[in-house]
Design a protein around this motif. Sequence first.
Motif, short mmCIF file in Angstrom:
data_model
loop_
_atom_site.label_atom_id
_atom_site.label_comp_id
_atom_site.label_asym_id
_atom_site.label_seq_id
_atom_site.Cartn_x
_atom_site.Cartn_y
_atom_site.Cartn_z
N THR A 242 61.28 25.67 23.65
CA THR A 242 61.91 24.85 24.68
C THR A 242 60.86 24.16 25.54
N LEU A 243 59.82 24.91 25.91
CA LEU A 243 58.72 24.33 26.71
C LEU A 243 58.03 23.20 25.96
N LEU A 244 57.66 23.46 24.70
CA LEU A 244 56.91 22.45 23.93
C LEU A 244 57.72 21.18 23.73
N ASN A 245 59.05 21.30 23.69
CA ASN A 245 59.91 20.11 23.54
C ASN A 245 59.90 19.23 24.78
N THR A 246 59.47 19.77 25.92
CA THR A 246 59.42 18.96 27.16
C THR A 246 58.09 18.23 27.32
N LEU A 247 57.09 18.55 26.49
CA LEU A 247 55.76 17.96 26.64
C LEU A 247 55.77 16.47 26.33
N ASN A 248 55.01 15.73 27.11
CA ASN A 248 54.88 14.29 26.92
C ASN A 248 53.61 14.03 26.11
N LEU A 249 53.73 14.10 24.79
CA LEU A 249 52.57 14.00 23.91
C LEU A 249 52.36 12.54 23.52
N LYS A 250 51.54 11.87 24.32
CA LYS A 250 51.28 10.44 24.13
C LYS A 250 50.29 10.21 22.99
N ASN A 251 49.95 8.94 22.77
CA ASN A 251 48.97 8.59 21.74
C ASN A 251 47.54 8.80 22.20
N THR A 252 47.38 9.12 23.48
CA THR A 252 46.05 9.42 24.01
C THR A 252 46.07 10.81 24.64
N ILE A 253 44.88 11.39 24.77
CA ILE A 253 44.75 12.74 25.31
C ILE A 253 45.25 12.82 26.75
N ASN A 254 46.07 13.82 27.03
CA ASN A 254 46.47 14.15 28.41
C ASN A 254 46.56 15.67 28.52
N TRP A 255 46.95 16.16 29.70
CA TRP A 255 46.99 17.62 29.92
C TRP A 255 48.06 18.29 29.07
N ASP A 256 49.11 17.55 28.70
CA ASP A 256 50.15 18.15 27.86
C ASP A 256 49.60 18.53 26.48
N TRP A 257 48.61 17.75 26.00
CA TRP A 257 47.98 18.10 24.73
C TRP A 257 47.17 19.40 24.87
N LEU A 258 46.55 19.61 26.02
CA LEU A 258 45.82 20.87 26.24
C LEU A 258 46.79 22.05 26.26
N ILE A 259 47.95 21.86 26.91
CA ILE A 259 48.97 22.91 26.96
C ILE A 259 49.40 23.27 25.54
N LEU A 260 49.62 22.26 24.70
CA LEU A 260 50.01 22.50 23.31
C LEU A 260 48.92 23.26 22.55
N LEU A 261 47.67 22.83 22.73
CA LEU A 261 46.56 23.45 21.99
C LEU A 261 46.35 24.91 22.39
N VAL A 262 46.49 25.23 23.68
CA VAL A 262 46.36 26.62 24.13
C VAL A 262 47.52 27.46 23.56
N ALA A 263 48.72 26.89 23.55
CA ALA A 263 49.88 27.60 23.00
C ALA A 263 49.70 27.89 21.51
N LYS A 264 49.04 26.98 20.79
CA LYS A 264 48.87 27.13 19.34
C LYS A 264 47.66 27.98 18.96
N THR A 265 46.71 28.15 19.88
CA THR A 265 45.46 28.85 19.53
C THR A 265 45.19 30.10 20.36
N GLY A 266 45.77 30.20 21.56
CA GLY A 266 45.49 31.33 22.43
C GLY A 266 44.13 31.26 23.10
N MET A 267 43.52 30.06 23.13
CA MET A 267 42.22 29.90 23.79
C MET A 267 42.29 30.16 25.28
N ARG A 268 41.16 30.55 25.85
CA ARG A 268 41.03 30.60 27.30
C ARG A 268 40.96 29.16 27.83
N PHE A 269 41.33 28.98 29.10
CA PHE A 269 41.33 27.64 29.71
C PHE A 269 39.94 27.01 29.63
#
Length: 309
Positions: free
Chosen positions: A125-152
């Motif tokens: 539900t959270l990932l469906n609200t992300l505004n994943l544009k054609n350029t890098i933004n903070w929503d892309w970082l949120i997606l990447l952390v969710a998919k990898t479990g990386m530290r900030f």
Amino acid sequence: MLKEIKNTDLFCDYYAQWIKVYKEGAIRPVTLKKYQMTLSWLKKLAPKLKLCDVSRITYQQILNDYALTHEKQTTMDFHHQLKGAIIDAVDDGFILKDPTRKAIIKGKTPTPKKIKYLNQYELHTLLNTLNLKNTINWDWLILLVAKTGMRFSEALAITPNDFDFAHQMLSISKTWDYKANGGFMPTKNRSSIRKIQIDWQTVIQFAELVKRLPIDKPIFITKDRIYNSTVNNILSRHCQKANIPIISIHGLRHTHASLLLFAGVSIASVARRLGHSSMTTTQKTYLHIIQELENQDIDLIMRALSGLS
């Protein structure tokens, strides 16, 4: 210029000089701050204690006073940071005997800590609200952390060079110093240097996003100073929009680990993926999830055994 040490000098002054000589430039800035915090507590708890008066009793009293307002593990860390300097003072003849021997570590009863994470439905539900544009933004970082479990700090340091799209891998080899003046820094520990497998959807998305970016520059850093609170606020708004519990960016790391554990991934594999120094760290952090999984295992065992009669 360093002053000559005498055993009549104040313990806190000796400790300040010891940090300057042995720790500055040798440890990470975040670790150095912990030593400096220990120094500030030493000045509060024993401002007039001289080196020659540091005994088992005076040292134990410092630990006891510190433990009144801190949990046992924090008191243990405080003890370890003081002990290195004291052992050196003993070796140099400023203190006659090791006052840290048989030190008793006390502390406040720890408050129950239940980590915040989302379940699989909430994460979708959270990932469906992300505004994943054609350029890098903070929503892309949120997606990447969710998919990898990386530290900030690890996510902030990611460059196009770190992606191996052909093998679906992402290399973690550095962090970004967002708490100070920016710039690349070493990872938290040696185990944090790792390669994380990523799914094909993430490969396709990021291959397109980073193809025109400088290969050795962090993809998420667009200005000098980055604040953890900035991304947490964005994430919080997405959680509110999705009508799910509000979590932090670090909570996404917990979410990632939790989903893997509930999916049956081994603790060893989760530990490696998160960059934990040992499985013990993973077990301690996710104890309540592991216990929940054990309860499910008991149900399976009983079902299997009941079919034997």
